[in-house]
Design an enzyme around this catalytic site. Structure first.
Site, PDB file in Angstrom:
ATOM      1  N   GLY A  76      90.470 -34.472 -35.567  1.00 17.78           N
ATOM      2  CA  GLY A  76      91.595 -35.347 -35.897  1.00 17.78           C
ATOM      3  C   GLY A  76      92.904 -34.570 -35.970  1.00 17.78           C
ATOM      4  O   GLY A  76      92.932 -33.341 -35.862  1.00 17.78           O
ATOM      5  N   ASP A  81      94.900 -33.885 -38.520  1.00 18.91           N
ATOM      6  CA  ASP A  81      95.014 -32.903 -39.603  1.00 18.91           C
ATOM      7  C   ASP A  81      94.079 -31.726 -39.383  1.00 18.91           C
ATOM      8  O   ASP A  81      94.418 -30.580 -39.694  1.00 18.91           O
ATOM      9  CB  ASP A  81      94.688 -33.544 -40.962  1.00 18.91           C
ATOM     10  CG  ASP A  81      95.724 -34.575 -41.369  1.00 18.91           C
ATOM     11  OD1 ASP A  81      96.640 -34.857 -40.573  1.00 18.91           O
ATOM     12  OD2 ASP A  81      95.598 -35.112 -42.487  1.00 18.91           O
ATOM     13  N   LEU A 114      78.699 -36.721 -41.375  1.00 16.00           N
ATOM     14  CA  LEU A 114      78.865 -36.944 -42.820  1.00 16.00           C
ATOM     15  C   LEU A 114      77.816 -37.902 -43.373  1.00 16.00           C
ATOM     16  O   LEU A 114      77.582 -37.944 -44.590  1.00 16.00           O
ATOM     17  CB  LEU A 114      80.266 -37.501 -43.111  1.00 16.00           C
ATOM     18  CG  LEU A 114      81.408 -36.479 -43.032  1.00 16.00           C
ATOM     19  CD1 LEU A 114      82.760 -37.187 -43.074  1.00 16.00           C
ATOM     20  CD2 LEU A 114      81.306 -35.473 -44.187  1.00 16.00           C
ATOM     21  N   ALA A 139      86.676 -38.919 -41.723  1.00 16.03           N
ATOM     22  CA  ALA A 139      86.610 -40.276 -42.277  1.00 16.03           C
ATOM     23  C   ALA A 139      86.856 -41.269 -41.148  1.00 16.03           C
ATOM     24  O   ALA A 139      87.374 -40.899 -40.095  1.00 16.03           O
ATOM     25  CB  ALA A 139      87.695 -40.479 -43.343  1.00 16.03           C
ATOM     26  N   SER A 148      94.055 -40.459 -50.320  1.00 20.37           N
ATOM     27  CA  SER A 148      95.104 -41.175 -49.581  1.00 20.37           C
ATOM     28  C   SER A 148      95.993 -42.009 -50.495  1.00 20.37           C
ATOM     29  O   SER A 148      95.526 -42.634 -51.454  1.00 20.37           O
ATOM     30  CB  SER A 148      94.422 -42.093 -48.568  1.00 20.37           C
ATOM     31  OG  SER A 148      95.318 -43.079 -48.118  1.00 20.37           O
ATOM     32  N   GLU A 172      96.988 -44.774 -49.806  1.00 17.66           N
ATOM     33  CA  GLU A 172      96.527 -46.170 -49.721  1.00 17.66           C
ATOM     34  C   GLU A 172      95.808 -46.594 -51.005  1.00 17.66           C
ATOM     35  O   GLU A 172      95.708 -47.776 -51.300  1.00 17.66           O
ATOM     36  CB  GLU A 172      95.609 -46.362 -48.520  1.00 17.66           C
ATOM     37  CG  GLU A 172      96.328 -46.363 -47.178  1.00 17.66           C
ATOM     38  CD  GLU A 172      97.239 -47.570 -46.951  1.00 17.66           C
ATOM     39  OE1 GLU A 172      96.844 -48.698 -47.280  1.00 17.66           O
ATOM     40  OE2 GLU A 172      98.352 -47.362 -46.438  1.00 17.66           O
ATOM     41  N   TYR A 215      89.122 -49.625 -46.616  1.00 16.20           N
ATOM     42  CA  TYR A 215      89.437 -48.204 -46.450  1.00 16.20           C
ATOM     43  C   TYR A 215      89.933 -47.608 -47.771  1.00 16.20           C
ATOM     44  O   TYR A 215      89.477 -46.551 -48.208  1.00 16.20           O
ATOM     45  CB  TYR A 215      90.502 -48.020 -45.359  1.00 16.20           C
ATOM     46  CG  TYR A 215      91.109 -46.645 -45.323  1.00 16.20           C
ATOM     47  CD1 TYR A 215      90.440 -45.579 -44.729  1.00 16.20           C
ATOM     48  CD2 TYR A 215      92.361 -46.392 -45.896  1.00 16.20           C
ATOM     49  CE1 TYR A 215      90.990 -44.313 -44.705  1.00 16.20           C
ATOM     50  CE2 TYR A 215      92.919 -45.127 -45.873  1.00 16.20           C
ATOM     51  CZ  TYR A 215      92.233 -44.094 -45.277  1.00 16.20           C
ATOM     52  OH  TYR A 215      92.780 -42.833 -45.258  1.00 16.20           O
ATOM     53  N   LYS A 269      88.326 -44.669 -50.112  1.00 18.04           N
ATOM     54  CA  LYS A 269      89.039 -43.441 -50.475  1.00 18.04           C
ATOM     55  C   LYS A 269      89.094 -43.264 -51.997  1.00 18.04           C
ATOM     56  O   LYS A 269      89.025 -42.137 -52.495  1.00 18.04           O
ATOM     57  CB  LYS A 269      90.458 -43.467 -49.893  1.00 18.04           C
ATOM     58  CG  LYS A 269      90.518 -43.078 -48.418  1.00 18.04           C
ATOM     59  CD  LYS A 269      90.249 -41.594 -48.223  1.00 18.04           C
ATOM     60  CE  LYS A 269      90.292 -41.178 -46.765  1.00 18.04           C
ATOM     61  NZ  LYS A 269      89.918 -39.764 -46.550  1.00 18.04           N
ATOM     62  N   HIS A 279     101.183 -39.139 -43.065  1.00 17.40           N
ATOM     63  CA  HIS A 279     101.699 -37.943 -42.397  1.00 17.40           C
ATOM     64  C   HIS A 279     101.351 -38.038 -40.925  1.00 17.40           C
ATOM     65  O   HIS A 279     100.254 -38.412 -40.551  1.00 17.40           O
ATOM     66  CB  HIS A 279     101.159 -36.672 -43.052  1.00 17.40           C
ATOM     67  CG  HIS A 279      99.699 -36.711 -43.366  1.00 17.40           C
ATOM     68  ND1 HIS A 279      99.174 -37.489 -44.375  1.00 17.40           N
ATOM     69  CD2 HIS A 279      98.661 -36.097 -42.777  1.00 17.40           C
ATOM     70  CE1 HIS A 279      97.863 -37.329 -44.398  1.00 17.40           C
ATOM     71  NE2 HIS A 279      97.518 -36.510 -43.445  1.00 17.40           N
ATOM     72  N   ARG A 317      99.272 -37.702 -33.591  1.00 15.41           N
ATOM     73  CA  ARG A 317      98.798 -38.916 -34.252  1.00 15.41           C
ATOM     74  C   ARG A 317      98.258 -39.880 -33.192  1.00 15.41           C
ATOM     75  O   ARG A 317      98.841 -39.987 -32.107  1.00 15.41           O
ATOM     76  CB  ARG A 317      99.992 -39.550 -34.983  1.00 15.41           C
ATOM     77  CG  ARG A 317      99.656 -40.667 -35.935  1.00 15.41           C
ATOM     78  CD  ARG A 317      98.735 -40.242 -37.015  1.00 15.41           C
ATOM     79  NE  ARG A 317      99.034 -40.878 -38.288  1.00 15.41           N
ATOM     80  CZ  ARG A 317      98.123 -41.089 -39.233  1.00 15.41           C
ATOM     81  NH1 ARG A 317      96.875 -40.726 -39.046  1.00 15.41           N
ATOM     82  NH2 ARG A 317      98.469 -41.642 -40.382  1.00 15.41           N
TER      83      ARG A 317
HETATM   84  P1  GDP Z   1      98.588 -46.951 -42.995  1.00 16.59           P
HETATM   85  O1  GDP Z   1      99.696 -46.883 -43.989  1.00 16.59           O
HETATM   86  O2  GDP Z   1      97.555 -45.902 -43.197  1.00 16.59           O
HETATM   87  O3  GDP Z   1      97.993 -48.302 -42.861  1.00 16.59           O
HETATM   88  O4  GDP Z   1      99.286 -46.534 -41.577  1.00 16.59           O
HETATM   89  P2  GDP Z   1      99.688 -47.414 -40.302  1.00 16.59           P
HETATM   90  O5  GDP Z   1     100.577 -46.544 -39.473  1.00 16.59           O
HETATM   91  O6  GDP Z   1      98.500 -48.001 -39.626  1.00 16.59           O
HETATM   92  O7  GDP Z   1     100.535 -48.639 -40.927  1.00 16.59           O
HETATM   93  C1  GDP Z   1     101.709 -48.421 -41.667  1.00 16.59           C
HETATM   94  C2  GDP Z   1     102.405 -49.749 -41.912  1.00 16.59           C
HETATM   95  O8  GDP Z   1     102.902 -50.244 -40.668  1.00 16.59           O
HETATM   96  C3  GDP Z   1     101.512 -50.863 -42.473  1.00 16.59           C
HETATM   97  O9  GDP Z   1     102.164 -51.488 -43.556  1.00 16.59           O
HETATM   98  C4  GDP Z   1     101.357 -51.837 -41.313  1.00 16.59           C
HETATM   99  O10 GDP Z   1     101.212 -53.199 -41.720  1.00 16.59           O
HETATM  100  C5  GDP Z   1     102.678 -51.642 -40.602  1.00 16.59           C
HETATM  101  N1  GDP Z   1     102.631 -52.075 -39.194  1.00 16.59           N
HETATM  102  C6  GDP Z   1     103.450 -52.999 -38.608  1.00 16.59           C
HETATM  103  N2  GDP Z   1     103.108 -53.189 -37.331  1.00 16.59           N
HETATM  104  C7  GDP Z   1     102.036 -52.375 -37.085  1.00 16.59           C
HETATM  105  C8  GDP Z   1     101.228 -52.157 -35.926  1.00 16.59           C
HETATM  106  O11 GDP Z   1     101.418 -52.733 -34.869  1.00 16.59           O
HETATM  107  N3  GDP Z   1     100.206 -51.242 -36.064  1.00 16.59           N
HETATM  108  C9  GDP Z   1      99.976 -50.567 -37.241  1.00 16.59           C
HETATM  109  N4  GDP Z   1      98.988 -49.669 -37.303  1.00 16.59           N
HETATM  110  N5  GDP Z   1     100.719 -50.792 -38.340  1.00 16.59           N
HETATM  111  C10 GDP Z   1     101.738 -51.669 -38.273  1.00 16.59           C
END
Ligand code: GDP
Length: 328
Positions: free
Chosen positions: A11, A13, A57, A80, A127, A129, A151, A155, A181, A186
């Protein structure tokens, strides 16, 4: 020579951490899952000095074998299933790997310490999250968790289990509560890379539209290369502990679009961006921003790259890849 075992080595990281540790003279072992893992060629290209061990894992005995082979001084558990949106569709699998996997690697490490008569320092990738529906702004190590996705629940389990092993078995087990990050490495399933790639592709005429979900979500985005340094510093402390790693600055998806499109010379992104309900979440985490005072004080850790520099770096990398593919 110090030795480290990294799960999740393929990944983002895992690769940055492997580079950091190899640069410090460590012997680095990486745990890789599955037969013919498609990410192995990239790993061999980016960090050729890593010794690959196979294991999963979900499989305690494979972890025991990996520990016995690597004889590590430090174990970094970065493996993960890490995509929030996907975790509703695969709640059980996410729980097995992202929560159960932590228990397995902690247990394997404990047994290995006992068998080998040695001490191992353990890092768990927790995380932001876990803060989900935030109970305090900004979020620190003492902020109550309110996970909002399978998720995030998984975590939170991993975090509490790491603390429990530290307190029950006196293990040197630390948990890094890392805020989002990112980097050019990514995956495009995350919003930053989805946007940087789209800006580069739209500029090059390879894509017409960008479909996104919630444009008002706000995150505390830092550079993955800075964050792996914090992981390593945690394991160099005399006492294991928990640390929030963040920039302390919050930006919206709209801010992300502003910087990314400006970087390719497009001043108004609105004509290119459409909201697609498929990308909205069942339960959204609206806003996250971390308080890393403890990491500044105890680890001497500070992020080096800010949000604007990070997004510009990602867009430039995607522009360069497209340009070199065209001229090749
Ligand atoms: P997360 O914080 O680990 O869920 O990282 P993400 O990069 O997947 O999402 C970050 C934020 O971007 C979240 O609040 C999503 O709802 C928002 N977001 C808006 N549009 C998108 C999209 O098209 N893809 C993803 N992955 N996130 C989105």
């Amino acid at each position: 020579m110090r030795r480290a075992l990294i799960t999740g080595i393929t990944g983002q990281d895992g690769m940055y951490l492997a580079e950091l540790l190899l640069g410090k003279g460590y012997q680095v072992y990486g745990l890789v899952r599955g037969q013919n893992n498609p990410k192995l060629p990239l790993l061999a290209e980016v960090v050729p000095g890593v010794t690959i061990l196979t294991g999963d894992l979900l499989d305690l005995s494979s972890l025991m074998s990996a520990l016995t082979a690597a004889q590590p001084d430090e174990v970094y558990n970065l493996g993960a299933i890490s995509l929030v949106a996907y975790s509703w569709e695969n709640a059980r699998l996410t729980t097995d790997v992202t929560a159960g996997g932590v228990l397995n690697i902690l247990e394997a490490t404990r047994l290995y310490e006992h068998q080998a008569g040695t001490r191992v320092r353990f890092y768990q990738a927790s995380s932001s999250e876990m803060f989900g529906k935030v109970q305090q702004v900004p979020q620190s190590e003492s902020t109550r968790f309110w996970p909002r996705s399978p998720y995030a629940v998984a975590k939170a389990f991993g975090h509490h289990m790491t603390v429990t092993y530290r307190e029950s078995y006196d293990m040197h087990a630390s948990s890094g509560i890392l805020f989002n990050h990112e980097s050019p490495r990514r995956g495009p399933e995350f919003v930053t890379r989805k946007v940087s790639l789209a800006a580069a592709r739209i500029k090059a005429g390879l894509q017409e539209q960008l479909m996104l979900g919630n444009l008002d979500a706000r995150r505390d985005w830092g550079f993955a290369g800075d964050y792996v340094e914090a992981m390593w510093r945690m394991l160099q402390q005399d006492q294991a502990d928990d640390y929030v790693i963040s920039t302390g600055r919050m930006h919206s998806i709209r801010d992300l679009l502003d910087v990314a499109f400006t970087e390719v010379g497009i001043t108004d992104w609105a004509p290119f961006v459409k909201v697609d309900p498929r990308f909205l979440r069942r339960a959204e985490v609206d806003a996250l921003v971390g308080d890393s005072t403890k990491a500044h004080r105890q680890l001497g850790w500070w992020p080096r790259i800010d949000f604007t520099e990070l997004v510009q770096m990602m867009v430039r990398a995607d522009v360069d890849t497209i340009t070199s593919a065209r001229t090749a």
